[in-house]
Structures are given as C-alpha cells and as structure tokens.
Design an enzyme around this catalytic site. Structure first.
Site, PDB file in Angstrom:
ATOM      1  N   ASN A 104       0.758  -1.229  -0.063  1.00  0.00           N
ATOM      2  CA  ASN A 104       0.046  -0.051  -0.045  1.00  0.00           C
ATOM      3  C   ASN A 104       0.866   1.148   0.126  1.00  0.00           C
ATOM      4  O   ASN A 104       0.466   2.302   0.355  1.00  0.00           O
ATOM      5  CB  ASN A 104      -1.031  -0.186   1.278  1.00  0.00           C
ATOM      6  CG  ASN A 104      -1.650  -1.247   1.350  1.00  0.00           C
ATOM      7  OD1 ASN A 104      -1.476  -1.897   2.156  1.00  0.00           O
ATOM      8  ND2 ASN A 104      -2.667  -1.582   0.297  1.00  0.00           N
ATOM      9  N   VAL A 111       0.843   6.868  -0.595  1.00  0.00           N
ATOM     10  CA  VAL A 111       0.111   5.880   0.449  1.00  0.00           C
ATOM     11  C   VAL A 111      -1.354   5.728  -0.024  1.00  0.00           C
ATOM     12  O   VAL A 111      -1.833   6.490  -0.340  1.00  0.00           O
ATOM     13  CB  VAL A 111       0.137   6.561   1.855  1.00  0.00           C
ATOM     14  CG1 VAL A 111      -0.655   5.650   2.895  1.00  0.00           C
ATOM     15  CG2 VAL A 111       1.692   7.037   2.445  1.00  0.00           C
ATOM     16  N   CYS A 112      -1.395   4.338  -0.105  1.00  0.00           N
ATOM     17  CA  CYS A 112      -2.866   4.169  -0.578  1.00  0.00           C
ATOM     18  C   CYS A 112      -3.744   3.838   0.664  1.00  0.00           C
ATOM     19  O   CYS A 112      -3.534   2.611   1.474  1.00  0.00           O
ATOM     20  CB  CYS A 112      -2.871   2.959  -1.434  1.00  0.00           C
ATOM     21  SG  CYS A 112      -4.469   2.375  -1.887  1.00  0.00           S
ATOM     22  N   LEU A 113      -4.683   4.722   0.911  1.00  0.00           N
ATOM     23  CA  LEU A 113      -5.366   4.505   2.154  1.00  0.00           C
ATOM     24  C   LEU A 113      -6.511   5.177   1.934  1.00  0.00           C
ATOM     25  O   LEU A 113      -6.620   6.322   1.539  1.00  0.00           O
ATOM     26  CB  LEU A 113      -4.682   5.325   3.529  1.00  0.00           C
ATOM     27  CG  LEU A 113      -5.219   5.410   4.805  1.00  0.00           C
ATOM     28  CD1 LEU A 113      -5.281   3.694   5.228  1.00  0.00           C
ATOM     29  CD2 LEU A 113      -4.542   6.030   5.998  1.00  0.00           C
TER      30      LEU A 113
END
Length: 184
Positions: A104, A111-113
């Site tokens: 992620n 950042v993949c959130l």
C-alpha cells in the site's frame, strides 16, 4: 467643533507615539482545526511521535510511526503530512519518507489509504490518519495496492512476503529495487 479637532489631533499624536499600526493577523480555519486535532491526539509516544511546521504553506506534520505488531514491527517509519488551507474539507497528502516494500506504499512514498481518498470526511482528523497508517503496517492490504508485486506476493505466499519484508527492512535489494535500511 474645536473639541472634535483637538480630539482628532490628540489621537493622531498618540498614534505617532506608538509607531505604525499593525494589522491584526487572520488565523486560517485550517490552522485552528489542525491545532485542535494535534491537541486531541491520544496515542502513546511508543507508537507515534510528531513534529509540526505550521508556518509553511502547505502546513506540514512529520510523523514517526512505530508499529508494535505485524511484518513491520521494530522499525520507525517517517511520514510527511501536508495540510492545505482547504483542510478539513479536503484530506491531507501523506508521503512515506522511506522506500519500503509494502503493498500500500509505492517506492515514491505514495500511500494508498481509503480515508485519504474517497472515504475522507471533515469529521476525520490527524489521529484517524495515524491509526489508518498503523493499520496498514499491522494488516497490509493486498486487494487495493500501489505496489502490485508486493500485493501479489502477500496474497499468494505470505511466508515469502514476510521474508521479502524482513530482507528489505535491512536495506537490501528486492526484485531489482533497493530499499531503505529501517531495522539495524
């Protein structure tokens, strides 16, 4: 009339004695909200520490995240959180300052959130972001990756993924990419 003129002259002289009048500084709503968010952070320093740069544009909060469980336990991971004047109506931008092997987080630090994208609401705060990042370290998500190779390895062979994480955190090369040394 003479009294008014005398009062005006007296006021002018008093002003001259004080020097130039300063204009009151307007405090941005985003700064007020950010300060409140920071005051309300209720996390142990063993898990997260932060420093602020509120006079920058955009404002910045540096995070030191220290996961205590999972593949990434034992390391300290640094993130920059950039807060624009549109905060909290728009989410901050979060960048990881290390090159780490994580499904992620890509090698450029993106950042993949979800809560930084479509799930963001003004009710969320900086602590929500910190908890979200901690959760990514505790439970990496192979179903919504930025690093597709890491995600594929996590899903297909968790033991191999763990070995790659351990190897990468010691500053080694994984699949042609050098990673930052996090654990000594």
């Amino acid at each position: 009339m003479l009294k008014l003129r005398a009062l005006a002259e007296a006021k002018a002289k008093a002003k001259e004695g004080q020097g130039q009048e300063t204009t009151p500084q307007v405090i941005k709503p985003s700064l007020i909200r950010l300060k409140k968010d920071l005051e309300n952070i209720d996390l142990s320093e063993q898990i997260c520490e932060y420093t602020t740069y509120l006079d920058e544009n955009p404002m910045r909060v540096n995070l030191a995240i220290k996961p205590d469980i999972g593949y990434y336990a034992g390391g300290t991971y640094y993130f920059n959180v950039f807060i624009k004047d549109t905060y909290p109506m728009e989410p901050p931008v979060v960048k990881c300052m290390h090159r780490i092997y994580h499904p992620n987080i890509d090698i450029d630090g993106n950042v993949c959130l979800n809560l930084l994208r479509e799930d963001w609401t003004p009710a969320l705060d900086i602590q929500s972001i910190i908890i979200g990042i901690l959760f990514l370290f505790h439970e990496p998500n192979g179903r919504d990756p930025l690093n597709k190779d890491a995600a594929k390895t996590l899903i297909e062979d968790p033991l191999r993924f763990e070995n790659k994480v351990n190897h990468s955190l010691r500053g080694n090369n994984i699949d042609g990419v050098w990673y930052d040394k996090i654990i000594y």
